[in-house]
Design a protein around this motif. Structure first.
Motif, PDB file in Angstrom:
ATOM      1  N   CYS A  14       0.835  -1.213   0.000  1.00 19.83           N
ATOM      2  CA  CYS A  14       0.000   0.000   0.000  1.00 19.83           C
ATOM      3  C   CYS A  14       0.861   1.251   0.000  1.00 19.83           C
ATOM      4  O   CYS A  14       0.547   2.227  -0.698  1.00 19.83           O
ATOM      5  CB  CYS A  14      -0.932  -0.016   1.210  1.00 19.83           C
ATOM      6  SG  CYS A  14      -2.297  -1.169   1.037  1.00 19.83           S
ATOM      7  N   LEU A  15       1.941   1.240   0.761  1.00 23.95           N
ATOM      8  CA  LEU A  15       2.851   2.392   0.763  1.00 23.95           C
ATOM      9  C   LEU A  15       3.473   2.608  -0.613  1.00 23.95           C
ATOM     10  O   LEU A  15       3.577   3.744  -1.089  1.00 23.95           O
ATOM     11  CB  LEU A  15       3.947   2.199   1.811  1.00 23.95           C
ATOM     12  CG  LEU A  15       3.562   2.466   3.268  1.00 23.95           C
ATOM     13  CD1 LEU A  15       4.743   2.161   4.186  1.00 23.95           C
ATOM     14  CD2 LEU A  15       3.127   3.902   3.441  1.00 23.95           C
ATOM     15  N   ILE A  16       3.876   1.528  -1.233  1.00 27.80           N
ATOM     16  CA  ILE A  16       4.488   1.638  -2.573  1.00 27.80           C
ATOM     17  C   ILE A  16       3.470   2.203  -3.568  1.00 27.80           C
ATOM     18  O   ILE A  16       3.794   3.078  -4.368  1.00 27.80           O
ATOM     19  CB  ILE A  16       5.039   0.276  -3.040  1.00 27.80           C
ATOM     20  CG1 ILE A  16       6.264  -0.109  -2.203  1.00 27.80           C
ATOM     21  CG2 ILE A  16       5.396   0.304  -4.523  1.00 27.80           C
ATOM     22  CD1 ILE A  16       6.770  -1.508  -2.460  1.00 27.80           C
ATOM     23  N   LYS A  17       2.232   1.716  -3.517  1.00 30.96           N
ATOM     24  CA  LYS A  17       1.197   2.204  -4.443  1.00 30.96           C
ATOM     25  C   LYS A  17       0.889   3.682  -4.200  1.00 30.96           C
ATOM     26  O   LYS A  17       0.654   4.436  -5.132  1.00 30.96           O
ATOM     27  CB  LYS A  17      -0.087   1.379  -4.319  1.00 30.96           C
ATOM     28  CG  LYS A  17       0.048  -0.044  -4.786  1.00 30.96           C
ATOM     29  CD  LYS A  17       0.296  -0.104  -6.260  1.00 30.96           C
ATOM     30  CE  LYS A  17       0.473  -1.535  -6.704  1.00 30.96           C
ATOM     31  NZ  LYS A  17       0.875  -1.649  -8.082  1.00 30.96           N
ATOM     32  N   CYS A  18       0.880   4.089  -2.929  1.00 32.43           N
ATOM     33  CA  CYS A  18       0.611   5.496  -2.625  1.00 32.43           C
ATOM     34  C   CYS A  18       1.755   6.395  -3.071  1.00 32.43           C
ATOM     35  O   CYS A  18       1.531   7.535  -3.499  1.00 32.43           O
ATOM     36  CB  CYS A  18       0.377   5.657  -1.122  1.00 32.43           C
ATOM     37  SG  CYS A  18      -1.199   4.972  -0.588  1.00 32.43           S
ATOM     38  N   ARG A  19       2.974   5.906  -2.998  1.00 32.27           N
ATOM     39  CA  ARG A  19       4.130   6.728  -3.373  1.00 32.27           C
ATOM     40  C   ARG A  19       4.327   6.800  -4.884  1.00 32.27           C
ATOM     41  O   ARG A  19       4.907   7.758  -5.385  1.00 32.27           O
ATOM     42  CB  ARG A  19       5.393   6.184  -2.705  1.00 32.27           C
ATOM     43  CG  ARG A  19       5.396   6.411  -1.214  1.00 32.27           C
ATOM     44  CD  ARG A  19       6.620   5.831  -0.563  1.00 32.27           C
ATOM     45  NE  ARG A  19       6.541   5.965   0.897  1.00 32.27           N
ATOM     46  CZ  ARG A  19       7.325   5.328   1.740  1.00 32.27           C
ATOM     47  NH1 ARG A  19       8.256   4.505   1.293  1.00 32.27           N
ATOM     48  NH2 ARG A  19       7.188   5.500   3.034  1.00 32.27           N
ATOM     49  N   THR A  20       3.885   5.777  -5.578  1.00 32.34           N
ATOM     50  CA  THR A  20       4.038   5.755  -7.048  1.00 32.34           C
ATOM     51  C   THR A  20       2.654   5.806  -7.687  1.00 32.34           C
ATOM     52  O   THR A  20       2.190   4.842  -8.281  1.00 32.34           O
ATOM     53  CB  THR A  20       4.796   4.493  -7.499  1.00 32.34           C
ATOM     54  OG1 THR A  20       4.079   3.349  -7.021  1.00 32.34           O
ATOM     55  CG2 THR A  20       6.203   4.471  -6.985  1.00 32.34           C
ATOM     56  N   SER A  23       2.356   5.269 -11.762  1.00 31.74           N
ATOM     57  CA  SER A  23       2.383   3.893 -12.265  1.00 31.74           C
ATOM     58  C   SER A  23       1.152   3.113 -11.797  1.00 31.74           C
ATOM     59  O   SER A  23       0.663   2.229 -12.509  1.00 31.74           O
ATOM     60  CB  SER A  23       3.665   3.175 -11.841  1.00 31.74           C
ATOM     61  OG  SER A  23       3.712   3.047 -10.436  1.00 31.74           O
ATOM     62  N   SER A  24       0.631   3.422 -10.616  1.00 29.52           N
ATOM     63  CA  SER A  24      -0.581   2.746 -10.137  1.00 29.52           C
ATOM     64  C   SER A  24      -1.776   3.087 -11.019  1.00 29.52           C
ATOM     65  O   SER A  24      -2.586   2.216 -11.348  1.00 29.52           O
ATOM     66  CB  SER A  24      -0.870   3.150  -8.690  1.00 29.52           C
ATOM     67  OG  SER A  24       0.185   2.771  -7.849  1.00 29.52           O
ATOM     68  N   VAL A  25      -1.886   4.349 -11.385  1.00 28.91           N
ATOM     69  CA  VAL A  25      -2.982   4.763 -12.270  1.00 28.91           C
ATOM     70  C   VAL A  25      -2.816   4.118 -13.650  1.00 28.91           C
ATOM     71  O   VAL A  25      -3.798   3.682 -14.261  1.00 28.91           O
ATOM     72  CB  VAL A  25      -3.044   6.307 -12.362  1.00 28.91           C
ATOM     73  CG1 VAL A  25      -3.990   6.757 -13.464  1.00 28.91           C
ATOM     74  CG2 VAL A  25      -3.459   6.891 -11.035  1.00 28.91           C
ATOM     75  N   GLN A  26      -1.590   4.025 -14.131  1.00 25.49           N
ATOM     76  CA  GLN A  26      -1.343   3.388 -15.430  1.00 25.49           C
ATOM     77  C   GLN A  26      -1.721   1.916 -15.401  1.00 25.49           C
ATOM     78  O   GLN A  26      -2.250   1.395 -16.378  1.00 25.49           O
ATOM     79  CB  GLN A  26       0.127   3.540 -15.821  1.00 25.49           C
ATOM     80  CG  GLN A  26       0.497   4.925 -16.263  1.00 25.49           C
ATOM     81  CD  GLN A  26       1.984   5.058 -16.569  1.00 25.49           C
ATOM     82  OE1 GLN A  26       2.777   4.168 -16.279  1.00 25.49           O
ATOM     83  NE2 GLN A  26       2.350   6.186 -17.146  1.00 25.49           N
ATOM     84  N   GLU A  27      -1.455   1.239 -14.291  1.00 30.62           N
ATOM     85  CA  GLU A  27      -1.813  -0.178 -14.173  1.00 30.62           C
ATOM     86  C   GLU A  27      -3.320  -0.385 -14.304  1.00 30.62           C
ATOM     87  O   GLU A  27      -3.766  -1.416 -14.777  1.00 30.62           O
ATOM     88  CB  GLU A  27      -1.344  -0.738 -12.830  1.00 30.62           C
ATOM     89  CG  GLU A  27       0.127  -0.988 -12.737  1.00 30.62           C
ATOM     90  CD  GLU A  27       0.531  -1.543 -11.383  1.00 30.62           C
ATOM     91  OE1 GLU A  27      -0.360  -2.014 -10.641  1.00 30.62           O
ATOM     92  OE2 GLU A  27       1.728  -1.510 -11.087  1.00 30.62           O
TER      93      GLU A  27
END
Length: 147
Positions: A14-20, A23-27
């Protein structure tokens, strides 16, 4: 134990997704974009459905055009011989001249020296073939949507 490690791993992800966020939106958006594109393309080229054709008597075949007609075929397999025998003798009273060739190259050489009433048939397997006319190739196909 296991629950503590799983909880820590989920928190880390969750921390990684919030920081990036980019790329999360692109996924998420790229698959949706490609799905939209696929639907749009299928709507631009819809499948054609053809209705049934009633059984009608087409009359007799004009065999005057088939005088001295030559059909060459390759490869000379048992199935190809049976098919060509059926084409030559079962459908026409006089029969059509059939010639078998060992390879496609021999068939092409023969078609270069034969007159315009020569057609080559290349059997690719037991259920499909290609027709070879002088200076052209015609593919056999049930589906005539787009080429």
């Amino acid at each position: 134990g296991v629950w503590r490690q799983t909880k820590a791993l989920l928190f880390k992800n969750c921390l990684i997704k919030c920081r990036t966020k980019k790329s999360s939106v692109q996924e998420v958006l790229f698959p949706l974009f490609f799905l939209f594109w696929l639907i749009l393309m299928s709507m631009m080229h819809p499948h054609r459905k053809y209705g049934e054709v009633a059984n009608t008597n087409l009359g007799t075949l004009d065999t005057s055009m088939l005088v001295n007609f030559v059909i060459g075929y390759t490869p000379p397999t048992r199935m190809a011989r049976e098919i060509m025998k059926k084409v030559a003798f079962d459908n026409f009273e006089d029969g059509i001249i059939t010639e078998e060739y060992l390879s496609e190259e021999e068939l092409q050489e023969a078609s270069a020296f034969k007159p315009s009433n020569f057609v080559g048939v290349v059997f690719t397997d037991a259920m499909s073939y290609q027709l070879r006319f002088p200076d052209s190739v015609a593919m056999s196909s049930i589906y005539m949507e787009s080429r």
